[in-house]
Design an enzyme around this catalytic site. Sequence first.
Site, mmCIF file in Angstrom:
data_model
loop_
_atom_site.group_PDB
_atom_site.id
_atom_site.type_symbol
_atom_site.label_atom_id
_atom_site.label_comp_id
_atom_site.label_asym_id
_atom_site.label_seq_id
_atom_site.Cartn_x
_atom_site.Cartn_y
_atom_site.Cartn_z
ATOM 1 N N LYS B 70 0.855 -1.193 0.000
ATOM 2 C CA LYS B 70 0.000 0.000 0.000
ATOM 3 C C LYS B 70 0.892 1.244 0.000
ATOM 4 C CE LYS B 70 -3.958 1.993 2.551
ATOM 5 N NZ LYS B 70 -4.830 1.825 3.741
ATOM 6 N N SER B 145 -9.748 1.798 2.669
ATOM 7 C CA SER B 145 -8.851 2.565 1.829
ATOM 8 C C SER B 145 -7.776 1.740 1.118
ATOM 9 C CB SER B 145 -8.159 3.627 2.688
ATOM 10 O OG SER B 145 -7.317 3.015 3.650
ATOM 11 N N SER B 169 -9.983 -0.536 6.905
ATOM 12 C CA SER B 169 -9.353 -0.323 5.603
ATOM 13 C C SER B 169 -8.646 -1.535 5.009
ATOM 14 C CB SER B 169 -8.362 0.841 5.679
ATOM 15 O OG SER B 169 -9.059 2.061 5.625
#
Lengths: 466, 476
Positions: B70, B145, B169
């Site tokens: 990420k 996210s 997330s």
Amino acid sequence: MEFEAVIGLEVHVHMDTKTKMFCSCKIEYDAPPNTNVCPVCMALPGSLPVINKRAVEYGIRTSLALNCNINLTSIMARKHYFYPDLPKGYQISQYEKPLAEHGFVLLENKKVRIRRLHLEEDAGKNNHYENSSLVDLNRAGTPLMEIVTEPDINSSEEAKEFLEKLRAIVRYAGVSKADMEKGQLRCDVNVSLRPKGSKELGTRVEVKNVNSFKFVQKAIEYEIERQKAILLEGKSVEQETRGFDPQSGKTFVMRTKEEAEDYRYFKDPDLLPLILSEELLKNIKDNMPELPDERIERFMRDYGLSRYEASVLTNFKELGDFFQEATEYTKEYKALSNWLLNDVLGFMNENQIEEIPITPEHLAKLVELIKKDVISTKIAKEVIKDMLISKKDPDIIIEEKGLKQISNEDEIKAVVISVLEKFPQERERLKNGEEKLIGFLVGEVMKLTKGKANPKLVNKLIRECL
Amino acid sequence: MLYKESASKLLEEKVKPSEILEAFLRRKEELEPKIRAYVTDIYEKAYDSAKALDSQTPKGKLFGIPIAIKDNINIEGYTTTCSSKMLQNYVSVYDATVIRKLKQEGAIIVGKTNMDEFAMGSSTEYSAFFQTKNPWNLDFVPGGSSGGSAASVGANMVPLALGSDTGGSIRQPASFCGVIGLKPTYGRVSRYGLVAFASSLDQIGPFGRYTKDVALLLEVISGHDPKDSTSANVEVPAFSKNLKPRTELKVGIPKEFMSYKIDKEVEESFKNFVKFLEDNKATVKEISLPHIEYAIPVYYIIAPAEASSNLARFDGVRYGYRTKDFKDIFELYAKTRDEGFGPEVKRRIMLGTYVLSSGYYEAYYGKALAVKNLIKKEFLDALKDVDVIISPTSPTPPFRFGEKLNDPISMYLSDIFTVSVNLAELPAISIPSGFTKNGLPIGVQIIGRAFDEQTLLDLSYAWELNYPHYDYISNV
Ligand SMILES: [Zn+2]
């Protein structure tokens, strides 16, 4: 109407740790800009603080030296404001639960209470140029203690006395060099006035970042006069934050009450509560270095010094340490203290020297030389002047300049006889009981021997040869 | 096809790193143009690294295994953008602790994945750069996210990925993309090098399609880190080696959860999972977490408060975006932050600044912390009685692009089952439980005791033996 000043101080002290508060960058005061930095103290994304255990220990030591209660659990908090020298956009400090509270410092005639002592980090530095400003983060993250007093101080002299005492305490506790020149000790001053005898506090004005003892005094004196003038006009003092301009000796408005910043303090979620064990506290207590008050008492007790002498030797820690070391070479403590406080300190003040230019061993030797009649006090004054400049061993100076006292009776006798022959009238008058003439005749002998003759012997021989 | 296999199997069979990488590279070349999971794609470079490993004796628990990261986790020499204009060109100068550990174990990083800007969002639509599509249907969001990481694993472009989870997330996009996602216990994994959103809630965690892979990755990234004061000094079990199917558990279902509005198909899928448990010697019972209804408001006070503080460093002075014209330092700050941050980030900074303001602190932040502790206590009490707590991961299956963009509250409710777990600092896993009739993935969440990720993995393992969800391959 007569007014009384009510003064409180907030003192920031750099701790003398090797590394920063939350990272392992070195602390150096003259490194090239941005060379002692890392992801943590530059606030790069993703970096996290880790508390410096040594800084915590130093905070505890200072708290103990200031007679504070130490909170076994204290909380690190974030204090927010935007400024280029503050890389994270917040300073890690302590707010609701500081490391220590409720202490005091004893001055000559007063007890100044300490409200709190907390740990925090310093910001970097903004260097301003004609068309730009550059940020240097070497100082960012330097461990600080903020020490806040109760408003127990009533004059600029007391403020100075407090600061000197505090400086001595942190130096003795071994936690800071507290050199104001280097910004290792900085001070915010809160001043308010109230009618003499009143118990209520007046409106408080804060003067920020005053950087020398002299300026602290000046800022306080200026504020007292300024506020007095306002009050006498029947107006009221505004609560505000002011700065001090060393050039003009005046304070000026920085922020009014309305512009006061909201720091949005909250517990730093990156740092766990600071939990101290009783064991750690005991360990630190047991290993506390000697503190100023203890040294004063000891110097009076063990070396027979006056309180004044002991205090001076304590307040100037280096001088006291010097004295202490010199006592290993002579037992003439009183004389040692005299020479140190008068001649050595006088010389340093006159020439604005920070470091003591001679060694304890050499000063002790000088004192011993007087004691053993090798030189007279008068000659010694000459020798020490030389020592302070040349840093030479007094033995060598005496040898080189041939200053050794003449204690050989025959040698002195010859001079005495020649003097008596030169001044027959004076000789007669002394013989007839005009005692004051002995001084004159001794003086003449000393002149001829360049001051080296042992005065006691000269005296004796003059009388013998009359 | 190699890209369908588990990393564990590839390791076991000692497949050459370059062969593994090539398989995923091909798959990426085929799907990435449609899905757009990556902000920074370094597959080609990764292939070279894999080639270099071919001749070496395998060493390390993830030797030659591709992994996606990420884009809020720092890797030295690469940009860490947080999918924000603010950090678009920011190049990291150091490795996050998890990256250091991955490198030590021989993993090969293939890219940085798209996300909601600064991890704020539940659909990856708040990326300042582009949308990432759901690998099962390009008209739907991948969740967020960590949408890029979840989509990349869901599309078999990579066997493993790292995400971060502050309120769901990892788990919510895992459920939207049909993969396993695990949020470890707070403190299990070092946060050093993870760009902070809400420090007291953030955790890095693994994505994978096979439980064994997830266990292996968790094992690698876990452990105490002296650089993170909040990382826990507890032993890391050999999660992958210990893995065994386990369903003989006491399972709690909070009645408060089931009173929320839940999509029919999600509810059915969840019931199907409950039935599986009951059929396999689990004792399922209803429990109560009375204060959990406050989880969303509490979360939306605490997380923005911390975010407003954590994001203060993005000021245009030292790195990142800086506005072009400014007359003084204050305009530099204001314009930089106005131009550099997107709307959701600004919304949260304003919210956070407000709740920390003097005069409001006690009413909002102080109260929120008190309720957080209450919620945590209720979870801990409940977990004395049951081994795990289960719920759907999200009340709905994946939604369409734009569907919730103009309604922040409905977007926030997408995390209604997940945020309380972060508040309670507990571990939780989302596992694929089925598909809607339109072919969109659905997930269930299993919440465990602090530092008992093993039980979550064991149950996940039992489930996938019964329902091998990894056999479904997305085909868009
Ligand atoms: Zn540093």
